[in-house]
Design a protein around this motif. Structure first.
Motif, PDB file in Angstrom:
ATOM      1  N   VAL A   2       0.851  -1.184   0.000  1.00 54.26           N
ATOM      2  CA  VAL A   2       0.000   0.000   0.000  1.00 54.26           C
ATOM      3  C   VAL A   2       0.890   1.238   0.000  1.00 54.26           C
ATOM      4  O   VAL A   2       1.901   1.283   0.704  1.00 54.26           O
ATOM      5  CB  VAL A   2      -0.914   0.017   1.229  1.00 54.26           C
ATOM      6  N   VAL A  23      -3.636  10.233  -2.111  1.00 53.75           N
ATOM      7  CA  VAL A  23      -4.238   9.074  -2.754  1.00 53.75           C
ATOM      8  C   VAL A  23      -3.609   7.801  -2.216  1.00 53.75           C
ATOM      9  O   VAL A  23      -2.372   7.681  -2.172  1.00 53.75           O
ATOM     10  CB  VAL A  23      -4.045   9.133  -4.285  1.00 53.75           C
ATOM     11  N   SER A  25      -3.104   3.748  -2.692  1.00 49.86           N
ATOM     12  CA  SER A  25      -3.153   2.758  -3.761  1.00 49.86           C
ATOM     13  C   SER A  25      -2.566   1.442  -3.269  1.00 49.86           C
ATOM     14  O   SER A  25      -1.812   1.412  -2.299  1.00 49.86           O
ATOM     15  CB  SER A  25      -2.381   3.257  -4.985  1.00 49.86           C
ATOM     16  N   ASP A  75     -12.392   6.689  -4.599  1.00 47.88           N
ATOM     17  CA  ASP A  75     -11.044   6.871  -5.146  1.00 47.88           C
ATOM     18  C   ASP A  75      -9.951   6.706  -4.094  1.00 47.88           C
ATOM     19  O   ASP A  75      -8.778   6.914  -4.384  1.00 47.88           O
ATOM     20  CB  ASP A  75     -10.908   8.271  -5.759  1.00 47.88           C
ATOM     21  N   ASP A  76     -10.341   6.340  -2.869  1.00 46.79           N
ATOM     22  CA  ASP A  76      -9.372   6.216  -1.770  1.00 46.79           C
ATOM     23  C   ASP A  76      -8.533   7.480  -1.648  1.00 46.79           C
ATOM     24  O   ASP A  76      -7.300   7.431  -1.536  1.00 46.79           O
ATOM     25  CB  ASP A  76      -8.482   4.988  -1.972  1.00 46.79           C
ATOM     26  N   THR A  77      -9.211   8.618  -1.686  1.00 43.65           N
ATOM     27  CA  THR A  77      -8.541   9.917  -1.675  1.00 43.65           C
ATOM     28  C   THR A  77      -9.058  10.765  -0.515  1.00 43.65           C
ATOM     29  O   THR A  77     -10.257  10.735  -0.201  1.00 43.65           O
ATOM     30  CB  THR A  77      -8.803  10.650  -2.997  1.00 43.65           C
TER      31      THR A  77
END
Length: 120
Positions: A2, A23, A25, A75-77
């Motif tokens: 991650v 962000v 990811s 968006d995992d933001t």
């Protein structure tokens, strides 16, 4: 694996605004909370703002009314809108995420940080 990557740091004058973004990811199943910390030279790292996956927010007293944290779960933001910046806000701003990985492991992750400099 991650990764958290921050962006948006800059050098500005007092009273101006900045918007930071982070962000996440990698092999992520669920992000429980995301947060912004900051660390100024010679000082300890401190929590600036946090937001949970169901939208509960928490702010440091020093930024209440000036900073707003928001999150885009799809968006995992996470963003940090910083208004009316002060020289005391100068610091390295670091993104944090408490998340569950694809293999069922829960861990806390940190980004490398983005630098904010506020001059008077």
């Amino acid at each position: 694996q991650v990764q958290l990557v921050e962006s948006g740091g800059d050098s500005v004058h007092a009273g101006e605004s900045l918007r930071l973004s982070c962000v996440a990811s990698g092999k992520i199943f669920n992000i429980y909370s995301m947060a912004w910390y900051r660390q100024a030279p010679g000082k300890q790292r401190e929590l600036v703002a946090s937001i949970t996956d169901d939208g509960n927010m928490n702010y440091a007293d020093s930024v209440k009314g000036r900073f707003t944290i928001s999150r885009q779960n799809a968006d995992d933001t996470v963003h940090l809108q910083m208004n009316n910046l002060k020289p005391g806000d100068t610091a390295l701003y670091i993104c944090n995420a408490d998340l569950l990985g694809m293999w069922g492991e829960r861990n806390e992750y940190w980004g490398p940080g983005t630098l904010v400099i506020v001059s008077s």
